[in-house]
Design a protein around this motif. Structure first.
Motif, mmCIF file in Angstrom:
data_model
loop_
_atom_site.group_PDB
_atom_site.id
_atom_site.type_symbol
_atom_site.label_atom_id
_atom_site.label_comp_id
_atom_site.label_asym_id
_atom_site.label_seq_id
_atom_site.Cartn_x
_atom_site.Cartn_y
_atom_site.Cartn_z
ATOM 1 N N SER A 41 36.140 30.284 -38.280
ATOM 2 C CA SER A 41 37.532 30.053 -38.669
ATOM 3 C C SER A 41 37.694 29.875 -40.170
ATOM 4 C CB SER A 41 38.082 28.817 -37.943
ATOM 5 O OG SER A 41 37.290 27.675 -38.255
ATOM 6 N N ASP A 42 36.588 29.600 -40.878
ATOM 7 C CA ASP A 42 36.674 29.374 -42.319
ATOM 8 C C ASP A 42 36.219 30.567 -43.145
ATOM 9 O OD1 ASP A 42 37.670 26.788 -42.145
ATOM 10 O OD2 ASP A 42 35.669 25.941 -41.862
ATOM 11 N N GLY A 43 35.799 31.637 -42.505
ATOM 12 C CA GLY A 43 35.415 32.823 -43.244
ATOM 13 C C GLY A 43 33.903 32.949 -43.421
ATOM 14 N N TRP A 44 33.481 34.148 -43.832
ATOM 15 C CA TRP A 44 32.061 34.473 -43.939
ATOM 16 C C TRP A 44 31.352 33.622 -44.986
ATOM 17 C CZ3 TRP A 44 29.805 37.181 -40.295
ATOM 18 C CH2 TRP A 44 30.531 38.131 -39.570
ATOM 19 N N LEU A 45 31.945 33.447 -46.161
ATOM 20 C CA LEU A 45 31.262 32.726 -47.240
ATOM 21 C C LEU A 45 31.024 31.264 -46.879
ATOM 22 C CD1 LEU A 45 32.891 34.101 -50.527
ATOM 23 C CD2 LEU A 45 30.670 34.655 -49.540
ATOM 24 N N ALA A 46 31.979 30.652 -46.181
ATOM 25 C CA ALA A 46 31.804 29.260 -45.781
ATOM 26 C C ALA A 46 30.640 29.122 -44.805
ATOM 27 C CB ALA A 46 33.087 28.724 -45.146
ATOM 28 N N THR A 47 30.539 30.058 -43.846
ATOM 29 C CA THR A 47 29.440 29.999 -42.887
ATOM 30 C C THR A 47 28.111 30.265 -43.569
ATOM 31 O OG1 THR A 47 30.941 30.822 -41.187
ATOM 32 C CG2 THR A 47 28.593 30.872 -40.686
ATOM 33 N N LEU A 48 28.087 31.257 -44.457
ATOM 34 C CA LEU A 48 26.854 31.566 -45.182
ATOM 35 C C LEU A 48 26.365 30.342 -45.954
ATOM 36 C CD1 LEU A 48 26.215 34.783 -47.281
ATOM 37 C CD2 LEU A 48 25.552 32.553 -48.148
ATOM 38 N N THR A 49 27.271 29.708 -46.663
ATOM 39 C CA THR A 49 26.880 28.551 -47.470
ATOM 40 C C THR A 49 26.395 27.399 -46.602
ATOM 41 O OG1 THR A 49 28.529 29.195 -49.117
ATOM 42 C CG2 THR A 49 27.643 26.969 -49.291
ATOM 43 N N ALA A 50 27.044 27.181 -45.469
ATOM 44 C CA ALA A 50 26.633 26.100 -44.572
ATOM 45 C C ALA A 50 25.244 26.331 -44.003
ATOM 46 C CB ALA A 50 27.647 25.954 -43.436
ATOM 47 N N ARG A 51 24.811 27.589 -43.913
ATOM 48 C CA ARG A 51 23.477 27.891 -43.393
ATOM 49 C C ARG A 51 22.384 27.642 -44.437
ATOM 50 N NH1 ARG A 51 26.011 27.965 -39.242
ATOM 51 N NH2 ARG A 51 26.040 29.600 -37.655
ATOM 52 N N LEU A 52 22.763 27.468 -45.686
ATOM 53 C CA LEU A 52 21.784 27.171 -46.742
ATOM 54 C C LEU A 52 21.481 25.675 -46.752
ATOM 55 C CD1 LEU A 52 23.340 29.363 -49.593
ATOM 56 C CD2 LEU A 52 21.248 29.867 -48.300
ATOM 57 N N PRO A 53 20.324 25.268 -47.271
ATOM 58 C CA PRO A 53 19.975 23.839 -47.270
ATOM 59 C C PRO A 53 20.853 23.032 -48.215
ATOM 60 C CG PRO A 53 18.320 25.104 -48.460
ATOM 61 C CD PRO A 53 19.222 26.103 -47.801
ATOM 62 N N TYR A 54 21.221 21.827 -47.763
ATOM 63 C CA TYR A 54 21.971 20.887 -48.593
ATOM 64 C C TYR A 54 20.945 20.094 -49.409
ATOM 65 C CZ TYR A 54 24.277 16.464 -49.698
ATOM 66 O OH TYR A 54 24.744 15.346 -50.331
ATOM 67 N N THR A 55 20.634 20.597 -50.596
ATOM 68 C CA THR A 55 19.588 20.008 -51.429
ATOM 69 C C THR A 55 20.235 19.264 -52.591
ATOM 70 O OG1 THR A 55 18.152 21.868 -50.861
ATOM 71 C CG2 THR A 55 17.449 20.477 -52.704
ATOM 72 N N VAL A 56 19.955 17.960 -52.666
ATOM 73 C CA VAL A 56 20.609 17.126 -53.676
ATOM 74 C C VAL A 56 20.186 17.527 -55.088
ATOM 75 C CG1 VAL A 56 20.855 14.770 -54.535
ATOM 76 C CG2 VAL A 56 20.900 15.206 -52.079
ATOM 77 N N ASP A 57 18.892 17.785 -55.279
ATOM 78 C CA ASP A 57 18.366 18.187 -56.588
ATOM 79 C C ASP A 57 17.799 19.599 -56.448
ATOM 80 O OD1 ASP A 57 17.564 18.190 -59.190
ATOM 81 O OD2 ASP A 57 15.777 16.964 -58.869
ATOM 82 N N PRO A 58 18.655 20.620 -56.448
ATOM 83 C CA PRO A 58 18.206 21.971 -56.099
ATOM 84 C C PRO A 58 17.398 22.630 -57.205
ATOM 85 C CG PRO A 58 20.495 22.024 -56.772
ATOM 86 C CD PRO A 58 20.096 20.574 -56.744
ATOM 87 N N PRO A 59 16.445 23.495 -56.829
ATOM 88 C CA PRO A 59 15.716 24.281 -57.847
ATOM 89 C C PRO A 59 16.628 25.360 -58.423
ATOM 90 C CG PRO A 59 15.088 24.977 -55.647
ATOM 91 C CD PRO A 59 15.982 23.782 -55.463
#
Length: 549
Positions: free
Chosen positions: A219-237
């Motif tokens: 319901s939120d679109g492709w980019l929102a789903t794609l981003t949610a599938r990536l790790p939620y990393t507080v200090d990202p490389p």
């Protein structure tokens, strides 16, 4: 050499697990036996406090550096590890995320074997690390034969895990299941085992290669789903420069006509992984793109509502407080899914016509999830023709309804419009609160299994932490005595009261608490009393005889 010392979530006194940090770990491997040369090819870690607050996520493909063991098929032949880091390159980043936490694996022994083998190759000796096996925990407390992660997650949370079979999807499913178990169990659970251990590691922020799977428009679109599938990393490389350029170019191509379609989303997912993006770095790229490439979305003079939501979400979520807002919206989305009329449904599309796509999107909008394979848990198959697809015949064998897109759309509309619709899915489960709590409580054992009972039931030895015996089966008639026993305390939590206090039925951390211990059968106690009375009588008679004579 094993790394993890197994502890348990038990109904006995111990440390409140809501104050403890857990690190949920899953690994994908090139085989089943590290001693035969199988290596890790993907790993994910979700750090979460026991009360359900996610603190950090880490996920990456791993270059195993060797082919699968001879004679053993590669269980993950589709993984592209061309740009993935090797295990030595991520070892420090991994240890930093395991440090200070209780490590959880669905099969802790499997995770232990592979991590031990990888760290042994590096010549790195680690101190004992506390561990928890999620499968053993389920067996101890739930009287249910099916202890697979997917089924357990659906039983406790009411939802089928998404993003499987990626390691991050598995780790997230474990975290959500344990948070529900700890937060809503019929009896308070406590941690009995080693305290969290600090591990020697200096994070190096090596670029990662996360895998995006199970991508849907939603319901939120492709980019929102794609981003949610990536790790939620507080200090990202930092992303890889070449990969980042390719991702930006792919984003420009996808939005050249003002909308993103499925094939373009799949390409972006692959490019995001190769670039080493995480949730925060992906949103940063999208925010920059909105500033530079907004004209591409408006080039045809039409911006759809879905596209506008995607652009507005990027602009809003990548502000100064985007991390907090992201968590708030994730919680709100989770609540909305729990209330959705089709929660628990799994639908399988057969065909890719616009009608099938629209019917599936309608089901997803109201809480359903999309199945990848046909199993008995699928609620509905949606097809666009009478094509000789073997899945259609198998659906009839399994008793799964097969409907055209038009029929499915009508059925979904009726289900959404009908109050009190059965939302349990094909397995008949519903985690909604009943008169006596969530429905999964019906599987709660009257008491947790003892080591003897566990071995008899599962044929495996239950490993106990030192000084933490499991409760034995109580006799039918017993005399109970209140005894003051000091509670084992995690040093990191010493001096802090238990969350919820006495209302949760937990003693305060760091204090002695009155607990009940069980003596022998009542008739054995009567025998002891009779023996003492007899001895006193004999002594009195002897005293009188001495005085008289």
């Amino acid at each position: 050499m094993s790394i993890f010392i197994a502890g348990h979530l038990t109904r006995q006194p111990g440390t409140d697990p809501r104050t403890v940090t857990f690190a949920f770990v899953d690994v994908e491997t090139t085989g089943t036996d590290p001693d035969s040369g199988a290596r890790i090819c993907e790993i994910a870690v979700v750090r979460m406090r026991g009360d359900g607050v996610v603190l950090d996520e880490y996920a990456t493909l791993v270059d195993p550096g060797a082919p699968p063991p001879t004679g053993e098929p590669d269980p993950n032949p589709e993984l592209d590890v061309t740009v993935a880091p090797t295990f030595p390159e991520i070892a420090d980043d991994l240890l930093a995320r395991l440090s200070g936490a209780i490590v959880v694996g669905h099969s802790l022994a499997f995770v232990d074997r592979f991590l031990s083998a990888e760290f042994d190759r590096l010549g790195l000796a680690l101190p004992p690390v506390p561990g928890l096996c999620a499968q053993v925990t389920a067996r101890l407390h739930l009287d249910r034969d099916d202890d697979g992660l997917t089924e357990l997650a659906n039983l406790l949370t009411g939802e089928w895990p998404s993003a499987l079979p990626s390691a991050l999807g598995v780790a997230r499913a474990m975290a959500g299941t344990l948070a529900t178990l700890v937060g809503t169990a019929p009896e308070p659970l406590s941690w009995r085992g080693l305290a969290a251990t600090s591990l020697p590691a200096q994070p190096r922020a090596t670029p990662v290669t996360p895998r995006v799977v199970g991508l849907r428009k939603g319901s939120d679109g492709w980019l929102a789903t794609l981003t949610a599938r990536l790790p939620y990393t507080v200090d990202p490389p930092r992303p890889r420069p070449d990969g980042l350029r390719e991702y930006r170019a792919g984003l420009a191509r996808a939005l050249a006509d003002g909308r993103i379609v499925g094939d373009e989303a799949m390409e972006l997912a692959d490019l995001a992984g190769r670039a080493g993006l995480t949730q925060s770095t992906a949103w940063q790229v999208h925010e920059e793109f909105l500033v530079v490439h907004r004209a591409h979305a408006e080039s045809d003079g039409v911006v759809t509502a879905t596209e506008l939501r995607e652009l507005q979400r990027a602009a809003k979520e990548l502000g100064a407080t985007y991390l907090i807002r992201d968590l708030e919206e994730a919680a709100a989305a989770s609540r909305a899914r729990r209330e959705a009329p089709l929660r628990g449904w799994r639908v399988l599309p057969v065909g890719d016509s616009p009608g099938v796509t629209a019917a599936v999107d309608l089901a997803v909008e109201h809480g359903a999830t999309v199945a990848v394979k046909l199993t008995k848990t699928v609620r509905l198959v949606i097809t666009d023709s009478d094509a000789a697809d073997p899945r259609l015949a198998r659906a009839g064998t399994l008793g799964v309804p097969v409907l055209t897109a038009a029929q499915a759309t009508t059925l979904i509309a009726e289900e959404v419009a009908t109050p009190g619709t059965d939302q349990a899915g094909s397995n008949g489960m519903d985690t909604g609160d009943g008169a006596h709590g969530p429905r999964w409580h019906e599987f709660w054992r009257p008491r947790e299994l003892t080591p003897t009972e566990y071995r008899a039931r599962f044929g495996e030895t239950l490993t106990l932490p030192a000084g933490a015996p499991m409760a034995a089966a109580r006799p039918t008639a017993a005399v109970t005595t209140a005894v003051t026993v000091p509670i084992s305390v995690d040093p990191a939590a010493a001096g802090r009261p238990a969350v919820g206090g006495s209302a949760a039925g937990r003693p305060a951390v760091g204090r002695a608490s009155a607990v009940h211990t069980t003596t022998a059968h009542a008739k054995s106690g009567c025998a002891v009393v009779a023996l003492l009375a007899g001895s006193l009588l004999v002594g009195a008679v002897e005293l009188v005889r001495n005085l008289v004579f």
